[in-house]
Scaffold this active site. Structure first.
Site, PDB file in Angstrom:
ATOM      1  N   HIS A  45       0.864  -1.184   0.000  1.00  0.00           N
ATOM      2  CA  HIS A  45       0.000   0.000   0.000  1.00  0.00           C
ATOM      3  C   HIS A  45       0.901   1.235   0.000  1.00  0.00           C
ATOM      4  CE1 HIS A  45      -2.719   3.010   1.858  1.00  0.00           C
ATOM      5  NE2 HIS A  45      -3.726   2.234   1.470  1.00  0.00           N
ATOM      6  N   ASP A  60       3.139  -4.229   7.929  1.00  0.00           N
ATOM      7  CA  ASP A  60       1.886  -3.480   7.804  1.00  0.00           C
ATOM      8  C   ASP A  60       0.752  -4.483   8.018  1.00  0.00           C
ATOM      9  OD1 ASP A  60      -0.447  -2.343   6.876  1.00  0.00           O
ATOM     10  OD2 ASP A  60       0.425  -1.507   5.047  1.00  0.00           O
ATOM     11  N   GLN A  68      -4.547  -5.000   7.097  1.00  0.00           N
ATOM     12  CA  GLN A  68      -5.573  -5.902   6.552  1.00  0.00           C
ATOM     13  C   GLN A  68      -5.524  -7.283   7.188  1.00  0.00           C
ATOM     14  OE1 GLN A  68      -7.912  -4.828   4.703  1.00  0.00           O
ATOM     15  NE2 GLN A  68      -7.112  -2.933   3.819  1.00  0.00           N
ATOM     16  N   LYS A  89     -10.482  -0.400  10.605  1.00  0.00           N
ATOM     17  CA  LYS A  89     -10.660  -1.601   9.768  1.00  0.00           C
ATOM     18  C   LYS A  89     -11.012  -2.820  10.619  1.00  0.00           C
ATOM     19  CE  LYS A  89      -7.210  -0.074   6.394  1.00  0.00           C
ATOM     20  NZ  LYS A  89      -7.981   0.529   5.312  1.00  0.00           N
ATOM     21  N   CYS A 128      -4.865   2.542  -3.610  1.00  0.00           N
ATOM     22  CA  CYS A 128      -3.609   3.067  -3.029  1.00  0.00           C
ATOM     23  C   CYS A 128      -2.482   2.056  -3.164  1.00  0.00           C
ATOM     24  CB  CYS A 128      -3.797   3.481  -1.569  1.00  0.00           C
ATOM     25  SG  CYS A 128      -5.065   4.718  -1.334  1.00  0.00           S
TER      26      CYS A 128
END
Ligand code: C6P
Length: 427
Positions: free
Chosen positions: A139, A217, A220, A243, A385
């Site tokens: 991302h 990261d 998600q 999220k 993104c």
């Protein structure tokens, strides 16, 4: 059929087996609304999930009954807010298997967490000729902060390739590691393809070939699977509250305590110091060192409640449910010759999480999104993104459906029938 009662505060859904999705849905007030005369089918969870009543109530309750600034007052409200804010930190630490809650820094979200690592860990360390190794599926939040710090230090960004199936090419990744690699920054789960990267393997290769810190990261990953930072073996882990069914404006950076302790502050201001003179300042220990200014107190408290909500359901059950939705969707879409599903891998591929990206012959993703919206189906269209990933896949944009714990097989059916409507319109 009458709607099942929402879960009462602290009440647990059935202990084993499948999720009681209808009951869980009733805990999310927004899911009852209509869009353009249709029942809302919310399949844009990777962009932002919805919030259950318990989270909304926790934020509401904070503002209604005990809100005051944290870490600043001795009055009752301030102490209560401080206690609730710090209790949320403890819940987050437990949720991600952090050995110590002082390793949990509250930020505004994944983006701020990654910028914090780039500037406070990367900037003092990086020198001309040093390398930051990313992947092609990152991302922008895990690309741009590293480009910025490389411009500032003379280091350079490199990106490990992915395969045509949307997987990180681990062999090529290993080949790019060397003694100049100072940081490896990799996503746990791709927001555009759902690819789940093998983080322990990434860490093992990195440790064997370099002294680089591994920054993950996790934006998600945390809503969809059990995450245990100690088991992953990484050095930093970043994610966002919004999220994972929590409030917006709050996120987390987890970092190993010895690394955080050696890092300079990211922002300067109130509450991150032990002593200030006009000449110089002494900084507080982590995590306060990285939380300058009045924090997002009510959102942090709401995030703690979101964590409890997820734990009460069980991440393993959520994962199983979402995997069923995912394989059902991919199976149906693969039978439609005018739909191309991107990066779902082949037999023996690494797992995917809760995301389906597709393109439709002759229909621009934005037009698809508009037609789906008219049917009440909320998906995201665009580059997500992740422009370098789109370039690698050879598409300008995709249509992305992303699942959450409250989605149903019936909604997969509505998504597919809306895609048929797109096909009818575009011929
Ligand atoms: N992805 C999406 O639709 P923030 O905006 O800071 O909460 O999260 C940024 C971010 C970082 N990493 C990954 C893997 C992400 O998916 C996101 C946010 C959203 O895919 C909005 S672009």
């Amino acid at each position: 059929m009458t709607a099942p009662a929402p879960l009462a505060d602290g009440e647990r859904p059935p202990a084993a087996g499948a999720l009681d999705v209808e009951r869980l849905r009733a805990s999310f007030p927004i899911l009852a609304r209509e869009v353009h005369g249709h029942r809302l089918v919310y399949l844009d969870n990777a962009a932002s999930a919805q919030r259950p009543e318990v989270v909304i109530d926790a934020v509401n309750d904070c503002y209604r009954t005990y809100y005051a600034n944290a870490h600043r007052g001795v009055h009752a409200l301030s102490e209560q807010s401080t206690d609730a804010y710090e209790a949320a930190r403890g819940k987050v630490a437990r949720f991600i298997g952090a050995p110590d809650s002082h390793e949990v820094v509250f930020t505004r979200g994944t983006t701020e967490s990654l910028n914090l690592v780039a500037q406070s860990y990367g900037r003092p360390l990086l020198a001309p000729g040093d390398e930051v190794l990313l992947t092609e599926m990152e991302h922008h939040s895990n690309i741009v902060p590293w480009q910025l710090v490389c411009e500032q230090t003379g280091a350079r960004v490199r990106a490990a390739p992915i395969t045509d199936d949307g997987e990180l090419d681990l062999e090529a990744f290993a080949g790019m590691l060397n003694e100049r690699t100072r940081v490896v920054a990799v996503t746990h789960v791709s927001n555009a393809l759902g690819t789940v990267n093998d983080i322990p393997a990434v860490v093992e290769l990195t440790r064997a070939r370099s002294d680089a810190a591994v920054v993950v990261d996790g934006a998600q990953a945390v809503p969809h699977m059990t995450v245990d930072v100690a088991a992953l073996g990484c050095d930093f882990y970043a994610f966002s509250g919004h999220k994972m069914y929590g409030p917006g404006g709050i996120g987390v950076l987890w970092g190993r305590r010895e690394l955080l302790t050696a890092m300079p502050p990211y922002h300067g201001g109130g509450a991150m110091i032990t002593r200030v003179t006009l000449e110089r300042s002494e900084y507080a220990a982590p995590p306060q060192r990285f939380e300058a200014g009045t924090p997002a107190i009510a959102p942090a408290i709401g995030l703690g409640v979101a964590v409890e909500f997820l734990e009460s359901i069980g991440l393993d059950r959520i994962e199983r449910h979402e995997q069923e939705l995912l394989s059902h969707t991919v199976e149906v879409l693969n039978d439609l010759p005018w739909v191309r599903v991107l990066g779902q891998g082949t037999e023996g591929a690494s797992p995917r999480a809760a995301v389906v990206s597709l393109v439709i012959d002759g229909a621009h993703p934005h037009d698809v999104a508009t037609i789906l919206d008219e049917q009440g189906v909320a998906i995201r269209a665009g580059h997500h993104c992740a422009q370098p990933l789109m370039q690698r896949l050879g598409v300008p944009a995709t249509v992305r459906a992303s699942f959450g714990l409250y989605n149903t097989h019936e909604e997969v059916g509505l998504l597919v029938s809306s895609l048929h409507e797109v096909r009818r319109i575009f011929g």
